[in-house]
Motif scaffolding. Structure first.
Motif, PDB file in Angstrom:
ATOM      1  N   GLN A 101      28.469  41.665  27.951  1.00 31.85           N
ATOM      2  CA  GLN A 101      27.937  42.230  28.720  1.00 31.85           C
ATOM      3  C   GLN A 101      27.564  41.533  30.255  1.00 31.85           C
ATOM      4  O   GLN A 101      27.211  43.112  31.034  1.00 31.85           O
ATOM      5  N   LYS A 102      28.297  41.112  30.281  1.00 28.43           N
ATOM      6  CA  LYS A 102      28.701  40.554  32.153  1.00 28.43           C
ATOM      7  C   LYS A 102      29.884  41.345  32.291  1.00 28.43           C
ATOM      8  O   LYS A 102      30.356  41.337  31.225  1.00 28.43           O
ATOM      9  N   PRO A 103      29.609  41.864  34.072  1.00 34.65           N
ATOM     10  CA  PRO A 103      31.245  42.045  34.219  1.00 34.65           C
ATOM     11  C   PRO A 103      32.671  41.399  34.527  1.00 34.65           C
ATOM     12  O   PRO A 103      32.209  39.873  34.606  1.00 34.65           O
ATOM     13  N   THR A 104      33.526  41.470  34.313  1.00 35.97           N
ATOM     14  CA  THR A 104      34.777  40.351  34.043  1.00 35.97           C
ATOM     15  C   THR A 104      36.158  40.225  34.804  1.00 35.97           C
ATOM     16  O   THR A 104      36.261  41.813  34.951  1.00 35.97           O
ATOM     17  N   ILE A 105      36.223  39.510  35.308  1.00 35.25           N
ATOM     18  CA  ILE A 105      37.839  39.403  36.252  1.00 35.25           C
ATOM     19  C   ILE A 105      38.460  38.644  35.307  1.00 35.25           C
ATOM     20  O   ILE A 105      38.270  37.409  35.594  1.00 35.25           O
ATOM     21  N   ALA A 106      39.429  39.185  35.695  1.00 37.06           N
ATOM     22  CA  ALA A 106      40.696  39.202  35.256  1.00 37.06           C
ATOM     23  C   ALA A 106      41.789  38.440  36.064  1.00 37.06           C
ATOM     24  O   ALA A 106      41.944  38.614  37.139  1.00 37.06           O
ATOM     25  N   MET A 107      41.999  36.552  36.375  1.00 37.78           N
ATOM     26  CA  MET A 107      42.279  36.281  37.820  1.00 37.78           C
ATOM     27  C   MET A 107      43.333  35.394  36.887  1.00 37.78           C
ATOM     28  O   MET A 107      43.984  34.207  36.864  1.00 37.78           O
ATOM     29  N   VAL A 108      44.520  36.539  37.560  1.00 35.42           N
ATOM     30  CA  VAL A 108      45.977  35.660  36.738  1.00 35.42           C
ATOM     31  C   VAL A 108      46.734  34.902  38.402  1.00 35.42           C
ATOM     32  O   VAL A 108      47.056  35.575  38.655  1.00 35.42           O
ATOM     33  N   ASN A 109      46.860  34.001  37.916  1.00 39.04           N
ATOM     34  CA  ASN A 109      47.929  32.901  38.910  1.00 39.04           C
ATOM     35  C   ASN A 109      49.130  32.682  38.684  1.00 39.04           C
ATOM     36  O   ASN A 109      50.013  32.513  39.282  1.00 39.04           O
ATOM     37  N   THR A 197      36.638  35.270  43.646  1.00 36.67           N
ATOM     38  CA  THR A 197      35.273  34.804  44.284  1.00 36.67           C
ATOM     39  C   THR A 197      34.357  35.969  44.967  1.00 36.67           C
ATOM     40  O   THR A 197      33.739  36.602  45.160  1.00 36.67           O
ATOM     41  N   GLU A 198      34.826  36.367  46.461  1.00 43.14           N
ATOM     42  CA  GLU A 198      34.808  37.871  46.720  1.00 43.14           C
ATOM     43  C   GLU A 198      33.804  38.155  46.105  1.00 43.14           C
ATOM     44  O   GLU A 198      32.842  39.110  46.197  1.00 43.14           O
ATOM     45  N   VAL A 199      35.030  38.621  45.468  1.00 40.86           N
ATOM     46  CA  VAL A 199      34.406  40.513  44.512  1.00 40.86           C
ATOM     47  C   VAL A 199      33.229  39.964  43.511  1.00 40.86           C
ATOM     48  O   VAL A 199      32.886  40.708  43.277  1.00 40.86           O
ATOM     49  N   ALA A 200      33.218  38.768  42.809  1.00 44.57           N
ATOM     50  CA  ALA A 200      33.110  38.060  41.274  1.00 44.57           C
ATOM     51  C   ALA A 200      31.127  39.184  42.857  1.00 44.57           C
ATOM     52  O   ALA A 200      30.094  38.967  41.735  1.00 44.57           O
ATOM     53  N   ARG A 201      31.311  37.933  43.932  1.00 42.98           N
ATOM     54  CA  ARG A 201      29.868  37.865  44.585  1.00 42.98           C
ATOM     55  C   ARG A 201      29.002  39.474  44.603  1.00 42.98           C
ATOM     56  O   ARG A 201      27.676  39.903  44.712  1.00 42.98           O
ATOM     57  N   THR A 202      30.263  40.058  45.010  1.00 42.69           N
ATOM     58  CA  THR A 202      29.684  42.308  45.105  1.00 42.69           C
ATOM     59  C   THR A 202      29.103  41.784  44.216  1.00 42.69           C
ATOM     60  O   THR A 202      28.302  42.545  44.094  1.00 42.69           O
ATOM     61  N   LEU A 203      29.773  41.826  42.912  1.00 42.29           N
ATOM     62  CA  LEU A 203      29.423  42.400  41.683  1.00 42.29           C
ATOM     63  C   LEU A 203      27.529  41.391  41.323  1.00 42.29           C
ATOM     64  O   LEU A 203      27.001  42.107  40.764  1.00 42.29           O
ATOM     65  N   LEU A 204      27.733  40.298  41.663  1.00 39.36           N
ATOM     66  CA  LEU A 204      26.344  39.590  41.552  1.00 39.36           C
ATOM     67  C   LEU A 204      25.510  40.609  42.563  1.00 39.36           C
ATOM     68  O   LEU A 204      24.375  39.980  42.385  1.00 39.36           O
ATOM     69  N   MET A 205      25.901  40.946  43.340  1.00 36.93           N
ATOM     70  CA  MET A 205      24.715  41.718  43.769  1.00 36.93           C
ATOM     71  C   MET A 205      24.393  42.621  43.541  1.00 36.93           C
ATOM     72  O   MET A 205      23.492  43.925  44.048  1.00 36.93           O
ATOM     73  N   LYS A 206      24.432  43.919  42.273  1.00 39.52           N
ATOM     74  CA  LYS A 206      23.998  44.774  41.630  1.00 39.52           C
ATOM     75  C   LYS A 206      23.681  44.455  40.468  1.00 39.52           C
ATOM     76  O   LYS A 206      23.375  43.261  40.203  1.00 39.52           O
ATOM     77  N   ASN A 207      22.835  45.663  39.992  1.00 42.02           N
ATOM     78  CA  ASN A 207      21.964  45.863  39.367  1.00 42.02           C
ATOM     79  C   ASN A 207      22.718  45.553  37.895  1.00 42.02           C
ATOM     80  O   ASN A 207      23.423  46.398  37.925  1.00 42.02           O
ATOM     81  N   PRO A 208      22.483  44.276  37.428  1.00 41.05           N
ATOM     82  CA  PRO A 208      23.466  43.922  36.120  1.00 41.05           C
ATOM     83  C   PRO A 208      23.289  45.123  34.677  1.00 41.05           C
ATOM     84  O   PRO A 208      24.162  45.046  34.426  1.00 41.05           O
ATOM     85  N   VAL A 209      22.567  45.433  34.388  1.00 41.71           N
ATOM     86  CA  VAL A 209      21.590  46.293  33.267  1.00 41.71           C
ATOM     87  C   VAL A 209      22.940  48.128  34.068  1.00 41.71           C
ATOM     88  O   VAL A 209      23.737  48.123  32.809  1.00 41.71           O
ATOM     89  N   ALA A 210      23.145  48.273  34.810  1.00 43.88           N
ATOM     90  CA  ALA A 210      23.600  49.297  35.627  1.00 43.88           C
ATOM     91  C   ALA A 210      25.249  48.837  35.167  1.00 43.88           C
ATOM     92  O   ALA A 210      26.235  49.479  34.843  1.00 43.88           O
ATOM     93  N   LEU A 211      25.897  47.786  36.100  1.00 39.21           N
ATOM     94  CA  LEU A 211      27.051  47.437  35.598  1.00 39.21           C
ATOM     95  C   LEU A 211      27.281  47.025  33.719  1.00 39.21           C
ATOM     96  O   LEU A 211      28.297  47.950  33.978  1.00 39.21           O
ATOM     97  N   LYS A 212      26.332  47.357  32.643  1.00 40.28           N
ATOM     98  CA  LYS A 212      26.877  46.918  31.735  1.00 40.28           C
ATOM     99  C   LYS A 212      27.757  47.835  31.321  1.00 40.28           C
ATOM    100  O   LYS A 212      28.073  48.816  30.299  1.00 40.28           O
TER     101      LYS A 212
END
Ligand code: COA
Length: 280
Positions: A101-109, A197-212
């Motif tokens: 439901q939410k956007p996801t980011i792989a953080m490959v260490n 974190t910076e990329v995640a925060r960018t996503l958090l500022m968008k409309n969550p329904v539109a993101l899905k």
């Protein structure tokens, strides 16, 4: 017997940091990890305090792929029933993650092998460390990249790169993975969490329904004809309008045209203002 935790979760500022946590086994995915991942996704998916999920790995690995002993050897020893059961569990949470439901980011260490390409592809975005190492090791131990992995590399990479990785089992580092577009970006390991974190925060500022709806559309339209895609996108926008209780698109237009408080070409409308108006 109580199972140890092989998946860890921390939720902070609306980001759910989910980690593969079997570092002593380089985060290889055994049946227990697959079950814990599914339970974790179930638990997080509709929480109001979670807006983005980041999938990382503890220790030196992101994931060394499927567990050769517990996922392959031991389930095969249980016969077809055991094999199918463990396949369902792993493919199940990969699929769940693809359509999360939410956007996801792989953080490959670090290490990312074979079956690890499943969750890598399942995440919408991927950021890795320059120091990370990716490889399709299957050929090195005598199988083809299954569990969707061949499909993943063919979808993400050029045919030549997909074939090279598949047949040679060669390793590539983070920068090469980024150049091939296996990931979005590669940054030095000590900047990986900050950049994610910076990329995640960018996503958090968008409309969550539109993101899905937007992320699902990107995955869905690839196999459609143009006309099918056009129709799908019309219908999906209408469905999004129904689910978006904030009437976000109208608010986005209002803040630009009437209020002149932002420019859509340069950034998102103010979600907080929209929330305040819809609760007023
Ligand atoms: N399945 C099962 N066990 C694994 C594993 C896997 N995919 N990857 C690592 N492990 C285990 C090792 O057997 C070892 O266990 P032990 O401590 O009980 O002996 C432990 O994890 C540490 O691995 P080790 O090989 O000592 O670590 P390393 O840092 O020197 O090397 C890798 C890391 C990832 C290069 C190496 O472990 C490896 O090649 N793993 C297999 C990768 C693979 O082919 N995955 C399958 C894809 S489908």
């Amino acid at each position: 017997m109580a199972q140890s935790k092989v998946v860890t979760v921390t939720v902070e500022d609306r980001i759910a940091w989910v980690n593969f946590a079997r570092s002593d086994k380089r985060n290889a995915m055994n049946p227990e990890l697959n079950r814990q991942m599914m339970a974790t996704l179930d638990e997080l998916e509709f929480r109001d305090d979670v807006g983005v999920l980041v999938l990382g790995g503890e220790g030196t690995a992101w994931s060394a792929g499927m567990d050769l002993k517990e996922y392959f050897r031991e389930t095969e020893a249980r016969g077809l029933r055991g094999v199918r059961e463990s396949q369902r569990e792993s493919y199940g949470w990969f699929r769940r993650l693809r359509w999360f439901q939410k956007p996801t980011i792989a953080m490959v260490n670090g290490w990312c092998f074979g079956g690890g390409f499943g969750p890598l592809f399942a995440c919408d975005l991927a950021i890795c460390a320059d120091e990370a190492k990716f490889g399709l090791s299957e050929i090195n131990w005598g199988i083809l990249p299954g569990g969707g992995v061949t499909k993943v590399v063919v979808d993400l990479l050029s045919m030549r790169d997909a074939m090279w990785l598949t047949l040679t089992g060669d390793l590539i580092d983070g920068r090469q993975a980024s150049a091939m577009r296996l990931v979005n970006e590669s940054v030095p390991l000590d900047q990986l969490k900050a950049r994610t974190t910076e990329v995640a925060r960018t996503l958090l500022m968008k409309n969550p329904v539109a993101l899905k709806y937007a992320k699902d559309a990107v995955r869905r339209v690839g196999t459609m004809t143009y006309d099918e895609a056009e129709d799908y996108l019309v219908r999906m926008q209408e469905a999004a309008n129904f689910h978006d209780r904030s009437d976000g698109r109208k608010e986005g237009i209002r803040q630009f045209i009437d209020e002149k408080s932002y420019k859509p070409g340069l950034g998102p409308y103010d979600l907080a203002k929209a929330a305040a108006r819809s609760s007023a």
